[in-house]
Design an enzyme around this catalytic site. Structure first.
Site, PDB file in Angstrom:
ATOM      1  N   ARG A  51      26.044  76.460 -69.222  1.00  0.00           N
ATOM      2  CA  ARG A  51      25.703  77.502 -70.197  1.00  0.00           C
ATOM      3  C   ARG A  51      26.082  76.714 -71.235  1.00  0.00           C
ATOM      4  NH1 ARG A  51      30.977  80.591 -67.168  1.00  0.00           N
ATOM      5  NH2 ARG A  51      32.735  79.830 -68.733  1.00  0.00           N
ATOM      6  N   ASN A 108      30.191  84.426 -75.275  1.00  0.00           N
ATOM      7  CA  ASN A 108      31.412  84.795 -74.888  1.00  0.00           C
ATOM      8  C   ASN A 108      32.248  83.652 -74.807  1.00  0.00           C
ATOM      9  OD1 ASN A 108      32.348  85.830 -71.983  1.00  0.00           O
ATOM     10  ND2 ASN A 108      32.237  83.617 -71.619  1.00  0.00           N
ATOM     11  N   GLU A 109      33.606  83.572 -75.394  1.00  0.00           N
ATOM     12  CA  GLU A 109      34.598  82.486 -75.344  1.00  0.00           C
ATOM     13  C   GLU A 109      33.914  81.681 -76.645  1.00  0.00           C
ATOM     14  OE1 GLU A 109      35.494  80.378 -71.660  1.00  0.00           O
ATOM     15  OE2 GLU A 109      37.038  82.303 -71.512  1.00  0.00           O
ATOM     16  N   GLU A 169      40.046  88.330 -68.880  1.00  0.00           N
ATOM     17  CA  GLU A 169      39.424  87.856 -67.729  1.00  0.00           C
ATOM     18  C   GLU A 169      41.211  87.320 -67.325  1.00  0.00           C
ATOM     19  OE1 GLU A 169      36.796  85.006 -68.138  1.00  0.00           O
ATOM     20  OE2 GLU A 169      35.479  85.437 -69.531  1.00  0.00           O
ATOM     21  N   TRP A 219      37.200  75.826 -62.030  1.00  0.00           N
ATOM     22  CA  TRP A 219      37.438  74.165 -62.301  1.00  0.00           C
ATOM     23  C   TRP A 219      38.350  73.317 -62.767  1.00  0.00           C
ATOM     24  CZ3 TRP A 219      41.378  74.928 -66.017  1.00  0.00           C
ATOM     25  CH2 TRP A 219      41.876  77.044 -66.255  1.00  0.00           C
TER      26      TRP A 219
HETATM   27  C1  GLA Z   1      35.692  81.280 -68.163  1.00  0.00           C
HETATM   28  C2  GLA Z   1      33.644  82.353 -68.579  1.00  0.00           C
HETATM   29  C3  GLA Z   1      33.722  83.259 -67.442  1.00  0.00           C
HETATM   30  C4  GLA Z   1      34.424  82.101 -66.591  1.00  0.00           C
HETATM   31  C5  GLA Z   1      35.603  82.579 -66.214  1.00  0.00           C
HETATM   32  C6  GLA Z   1      36.327  81.212 -64.752  1.00  0.00           C
HETATM   33  O1  GLA Z   1      36.679  82.870 -68.783  1.00  0.00           O
HETATM   34  O2  GLA Z   1      34.434  83.720 -69.437  1.00  0.00           O
HETATM   35  O3  GLA Z   1      32.705  83.115 -67.293  1.00  0.00           O
HETATM   36  O4  GLA Z   1      33.347  80.654 -66.063  1.00  0.00           O
HETATM   37  O5  GLA Z   1      36.344  81.550 -67.237  1.00  0.00           O
HETATM   38  O6  GLA Z   1      37.362  80.837 -64.844  1.00  0.00           O
END
Ligand code: GLA
Length: 673
Positions: free
Chosen positions: A109, A147-148, A301, A309
């Protein structure tokens, strides 16, 4: 933000990864757990646009209707953090290139270049269609862009964008050469066209080039965010729009982003195996509150148990997970959400915990989620409440970037580590703090801490001096105020711009020997800690220019020179630390500073040097509520200023709060009912 919802509770929901029949069970269980808010669509680009230009929205219509029918609000994400494989195949230039020149592939991703015009067009096109379709859908209560954000790209398109960023910043190549000091090592540029990102090179790269590339990369990501944010607004959406931050994430300067999100949202994954996780997480949460100017923020989150991870993933007990959530609420979160609702059965995150585990609802984790959902409903009085702080702690991304460059007196001096060490002293005493950006007005604070600000610009130096003159107590750590905004060393005795304020000046910084260097406390320092202390990492060759010396180096290269000083400046005081102090000594110095400045803790009591809260106990006041969180392994008892009662249990607590290990109390004055 979410007034009618109370505190938000929920998480990422990825229904496109599951067959249709699972969705009904999901929603039933969400209702059972008290989930009222889910983020949908983060990873759904290839489901919505399986082939270029096609749109498959039917499934999303159904999901949003289903959630809405059960009273669950949706934070609808633009799916732009993970383009479908076809984008990279048709347009390889959309894929990012790393510093070694390797173009990264799809199959994971985040495989996009923020500099790619084609990526941005495609991301914008799907965002427009998504927003056009759902801007007024009653389920949608928030928008979540990408996202992030964190990708860094060194490719040719990034080089072009970097050059135009530099042109806008410097105007002429002569100005850039001057700022970057390119006469060193024959780096003079004849034109902007010659400049490339700091790609892999034979030896050390120009630090000013690296610093500007960091700034550019953060701005480039912000431009991607803004494209989509503006498209959502243009489609008529009136809900708040945000994206998820990542705490002290190195690649993005959140101070420069904060004004662009309607609500600050953050992802937090403290390592349950780290003993410092409670105070380190509290610092991140204070940063999030500070980024929003004190407004409530959202914990977007976190993990309810283990992540997948890390190399070694330690799970959380349901009690620990509960503490994590209450800690966020105590420090201003208006909601606590998780990655993710249902544990993945496929893909790289199969072993990442979720509210609903592989084993289903008959699990401790799910029961923990149900309990939390019920507890959060009892927090109505806390919604909208503010945390107020009399202590500011200075932190800036560019200073962090520049201060951790290669080839410095000691690579062991890490900005974030020092920030965390200093903050830990406040945390142990239950003293609230705000993180402040350089250049902000500081005179409202009783105490301002500067643990390590390698770059201090003139406006920031002025703000520190002004505040001190007006009565603030300032404590400045070593190797601060060293360089200008281009990381060129300020000329003269250091800290050049703060010399007058601190009444002490220096001529050399040096890494200290591995064996801690003893420090001798001066006899007339009344509050000198009886245990004395040592210095490590970095020291400075200093002389006083009006400041009182509190301690001197008693060995090592700076033997006999001042190590800790205190200077009166107008109505305030400026302490200066010419070395990294041992934990006990640092605590003694900061406790003394807090006491001198009359700072009180969350219970309204003065800071007593050497007398922190019971080990592991966190105390925070938010609005009318006093949060007591026992992160420790022993029971903790603490005296309350007035009789209070616990919003979680409705029990009255008469003066002494007693907390078993891993428990929380949310106390308000008088009776709850
Ligand atoms: C990040 C991502 C999520 C997921 C989490 C796992 O925060 O935004 O999609 O991958 O990590 O901890």
């Amino acid at each position: 933000m979410t007034d009618e919802l109370g505190l938000c509770f929920g998480g990422d929901y990825n229904p496109e990864q599951w067959p249709r029949e699972v969705w009904t069970e999901d929603v039933d269980l969400m209702v059972r757990a008290g989930v009222n808010f889910v983020t949908v669509g983060v990873w759904s680009w290839s489901t919505i646009e399986p082939v270029p230009g096609k749109r498959e929205f039917g499934w999303l219509d159904e999901v949003l209707d289903l959630l809405h029918g059960s009273g669950i609000a949706v934070d609808l994400a633009t799916p732009t953090a993970s383009p479908p494989p076809w984008l990279g195949i048709r347009h390889p230039e959309t894929l990012p290139v790393n510093r070694d020149g390797v173009r990264l592939a799809a199959g994971s991703r985040n495989h996009y270049s923020p500099a790619s015009a084609v990526y941005r067009e495609h991301a914008l096109a799907i965002t427009r269609d998504l927003a056009g379709r759902y801007a007024t859908h009653p389920a949608v209560r928030m928008w979540h862009v990408g996202n992030e954000y964190g990708e860094v790209d060194y490719g040719d398109e990034a080089a072009r964008e970097f050059r135009s960023w530099l042109r806008a910043k410097y105007g002429s190549i002569a100005a850039l050469n001057e700022a970057w000091g390119t006469a060193v090592w024959s780096q003079g540029y004849a034109s902007f066209d010659e400049i490339v990102p700091p790609r892999a090179a034979p030896y050390l790269i120009n630090p000013a080039q690296k610093l500007d590339f960091k700034r550019y990369s953060s701005d480039q990501l912000l431009a991607c965010y803004r494209d989509q944010r503006d498209a959502i607004r243009a489609a008529g959406a009136t809900q708040p729009i945000t994206t998820n931050f990542m705490g002290f994430f190195h690649h993005v300067d959140y101070w420069s982003w904060a004004g662009d999100v309607d609500v600050v949202a953050d992802d937090q994954y403290p390592d349950p195996a780290s003993p410092d996780a409670p105070s380190d997480t509290a610092l991140v949460q204070d940063l999030m509150r500070s980024l929003g100017g004190g407004r409530p923020w959202l914990l977007m989150e976190q993990a309810i148990s283990a992540v997948s991870w890390r190399e070694h993933n330690v799970p959380k007990s349901p009690a620990d997970a509960r503490l994590n959530s209450f800690q966020a609420v105590a420090r201003g979160a208006e909601g606590v959400c998780y990655f993710q609702w249902r544990q993945a059965r496929s893909g790289p995150e199969r072993f990442h915990s979720a509210l609903l585990p592989h084993a289903g609802a008959d699990t401790d984790v799910f029961r923990g989620a149900e309990l939390l959902g019920a507890d959060l409903k009892r927090m109505r009085q806390v919604v909208g409440g503010r945390v107020t702080a009399r202590v500011g702690i200075l932190f800036d991304w560019p200073s962090w970037w520049a201060g951790e460059e290669d080839a410095v007196p000691s690579a062991r001096l890490r900005t974030l580590e020092q920030l965390r060490r200093w903050y830990r002293v406040l945390w142990r005493h239950g003293v609230a703090a705000e993180v402040v950006r350089s250049g902000s007005e500081l005179s409202g604070y009783d105490v301002v801490l500067v643990p390590h600000s390698y770059v201090i610009e003139p406006d920031s130096a002025d703000a520190l001096s002004r505040a001190t003159a007006a009565g603030t107590l300032v404590v400045v750590g070593p190797f601060s105020g060293v360089a200008d905004a281009s990381t060129n060393i300020l000329q003269g005795r250091f800290p050049v711009l703060l010399r007058h304020l601190v009444g002490v000046s220096g001529e050399e910084w040096g890494g200290l020997p591995d064996q801690p260097t003893p420090l001798a406390m001066e006899a007339d320092w009344d509050a000198a800690p009886s245990g004395g202390g040592t210095a490590t990492v970095i020291g400075e060759r200093l002389r006083t220019e009006g400041a009182e010396v509190l301690a001197r180096f008693a060995g090592g290269p700076y033997a006999g020179h001042p190590a800790i000083t205190r200077n009166t400046h107008g109505a305030g005081t400026a302490w200066y630390l010419g070395a990294v102090l041992s934990d006990d000594l640092l605590a003694a110095v900061l406790e003394e500073a807090l006491r001198e400045a009359g700072v009180t803790n969350a219970l309204g009591a003065s800071v007593l040097p050497g007398n922190p809260l019971p080990d592991g106990l966190e105390a925070v006041r938010r609005g009318p509520a006093l949060f007591l969180i026992n992160h420790g392994h022993e029971s903790a008892r603490i005296q309350l200023p007035v009789p209070m009662s616990d919003l979680l249990t409705n029990e009255e607590v008469d003066r002494i709060a007693a907390l078993p290990p891993r428990t929380v109390q949310v106390l308000i004055e008088g009776r709850t009912t």
